[in-house]
Design an enzyme around this catalytic site. Structure first.
Site, PDB file in Angstrom:
ATOM      1  N   SER A 106       0.860  -1.194   0.000  1.00 10.52           N
ATOM      2  CA  SER A 106       0.000   0.000   0.000  1.00 10.52           C
ATOM      3  C   SER A 106       0.890   1.235   0.000  1.00 10.52           C
ATOM      4  O   SER A 106       2.121   1.137   0.100  1.00 10.52           O
ATOM      5  CB  SER A 106      -0.914   0.035   1.244  1.00 10.52           C
ATOM      6  OG  SER A 106      -0.139   0.154   2.427  1.00 10.52           O
ATOM      7  N   SER A 163      11.506  10.469   6.765  1.00  8.72           N
ATOM      8  CA  SER A 163      10.397  11.383   7.036  1.00  8.72           C
ATOM      9  C   SER A 163      10.964  12.740   7.444  1.00  8.72           C
ATOM     10  O   SER A 163      12.127  12.847   7.851  1.00  8.72           O
ATOM     11  CB  SER A 163       9.541  10.817   8.178  1.00  8.72           C
ATOM     12  OG  SER A 163       8.637  11.773   8.684  1.00  8.72           O
ATOM     13  N   TYR A 166       8.347   7.091  16.590  1.00 10.94           N
ATOM     14  CA  TYR A 166       8.460   7.300  15.144  1.00 10.94           C
ATOM     15  C   TYR A 166       9.613   8.249  14.829  1.00 10.94           C
ATOM     16  O   TYR A 166      10.439   7.982  13.949  1.00 10.94           O
ATOM     17  CB  TYR A 166       7.142   7.852  14.603  1.00 10.94           C
ATOM     18  CG  TYR A 166       7.108   8.001  13.096  1.00 10.94           C
ATOM     19  CD1 TYR A 166       6.964   6.884  12.284  1.00 10.94           C
ATOM     20  CD2 TYR A 166       7.216   9.249  12.501  1.00 10.94           C
ATOM     21  CE1 TYR A 166       6.921   7.006  10.894  1.00 10.94           C
ATOM     22  CE2 TYR A 166       7.178   9.391  11.124  1.00 10.94           C
ATOM     23  CZ  TYR A 166       7.035   8.264  10.323  1.00 10.94           C
ATOM     24  OH  TYR A 166       7.008   8.395   8.953  1.00 10.94           O
ATOM     25  N   LYS A 191      13.223   7.486  12.737  1.00 10.63           N
ATOM     26  CA  LYS A 191      13.605   8.201  11.522  1.00 10.63           C
ATOM     27  C   LYS A 191      14.929   8.949  11.691  1.00 10.63           C
ATOM     28  O   LYS A 191      15.730   9.030  10.749  1.00 10.63           O
ATOM     29  CB  LYS A 191      12.484   9.156  11.098  1.00 10.63           C
ATOM     30  CG  LYS A 191      11.188   8.443  10.718  1.00 10.63           C
ATOM     31  CD  LYS A 191      11.403   7.410   9.613  1.00 10.63           C
ATOM     32  CE  LYS A 191      10.118   6.719   9.194  1.00 10.63           C
ATOM     33  NZ  LYS A 191      10.323   5.739   8.111  1.00 10.63           N
TER      34      LYS A 191
END
Length: 300
Positions: free
Chosen positions: A45, A170, A183, A187
């Site tokens: 996805s 990100s 998160y 990153k």
């Protein structure tokens, strides 16, 4: 050799004034990618699947991974419907043995690996003080260790073929955001790893790109983990106003062809990176206020 031929042909066609060089260039580019194999982790996805379509449409053979057999099969069928040569490998990005097997199956099917797109990732949304440490560990296992494992096992082939390693990081790899500590940590760790690795292989013909999309319309926020590890279920942001996964994939493909070092996407993302470098203290307040306005913000 191909570059010299393209340059020479560009001049000839320009002088003749009767042939559109862009058509020839597209064919040459397709010829270049026809011999390449691209491995993409977490590609059932979002950005990963969009990259599979984008690189596959250029003629590359594609290997995709996913944790759900049903979703993996669906993505493989969609790619095959576009005449893309694809192999689906059921694998958990956070598993060392699954990553090793992914590479073995890719080599068995296609005989080589030229490009790795380390894309598999999960997000989270919870205050650190309220979050189970198992959630933090799961995010790090998928986002950071998943990147390490995939890179480690693909690297011998990429070194041999002087290929590319692409890390899908990100803006959080440059600027931390509250309620996303795990998160953000994953990153930042990715960015540091690739900066170090890039320097190690810079004399060996290997290209390393760190791509940092801004907010992208995908299911990553829907599947974000909450404090107890359950899925968020609904994005707190307006997905319709964001960059699409297809736009991100196109930018990543072009950056790969041009062998760019870094790719920071969206105006908001570029501004955040710039301001955080020069006025980090002020950015703390700006980021806090922005995140506090999110739907169901943990600060309310």
């Amino acid at each position: 050799m191909a570059a010299k031929l393209m340059k020479k042909t560009r001049l000839t066609l320009y002088c003749d004034g009767c042939v559109d060089f862009s058509i020839f260039e597209a064919k040459m580019n397709a010829m270049q990618w026809n011999s390449k194999v691209v491995v993409i982790t977490g590609a059932t996805s979002g950005i990963g699947e969009a990259c599979a379509f984008r690189f596959g449409q250029e003629g590359a053979k594609i290997v995709i991974t996913g944790r759900s057999q049903e979703r993996l099969n669906a993505s493989v069928e969609k790619l095959k419907a576009k005449n893309i040569d694809v192999l689906g490998v059921l694998a958990d990005a956070g598993s060392k043995t699954d990553n090793e097997r992914m590479v073995q199956e890719a080599l068995q099917a296609f005989g080589r690996i030229d490009v790795l797109i380390a894309n598999a990732g999960i997000s989270m949304r919870a205050l650190f003080e309220e979050m189970d440490l198992e959630v933090f560990e799961k995010v790090m296992d998928t986002n950071f260790w998943g990147t390490i494992y995939a890179t480690k096992y693909c690297l011998p082939e990429i070194l041999k073929n002087k290929g590319s390693i692409i890390g899908i990081s990100s803006i959080n790899g440059y600027r931390g955001t509250p309620a996303r500590t795990a998160y953000t940590a994953s990153k930042y760790a990715m960015n540091g790893f690739f900066e170090s690795l890039r320097t190690e292989v810079m004399k060996k013909g290997v290209h390393v790109l760190v791509a940092c999309p801004g907010f992208t319309a995908s299911n990553i926020r829907n599947n974000a983990l909450t404090a107890d590890g359950s899925m968020q279920g609904e994005s707190p942001r307006d997905e319709g106003s964001m960059m699409t996964s297809e736009e991100v994939a196109d930018a990543i493909f072009k950056a790969t062809v041009r062998k760019k070092r870094d790719l920071v996407l969206t105006g908001e993302g570029k501004l955040a990176v710039f301001l955080n470098k020069w006025i980090p203290g002020i950015m703390d307040g700006i980021v806090y206020n922005k995140m506090a306005k999110e739907k169901d913000s943990p600060f309310k």
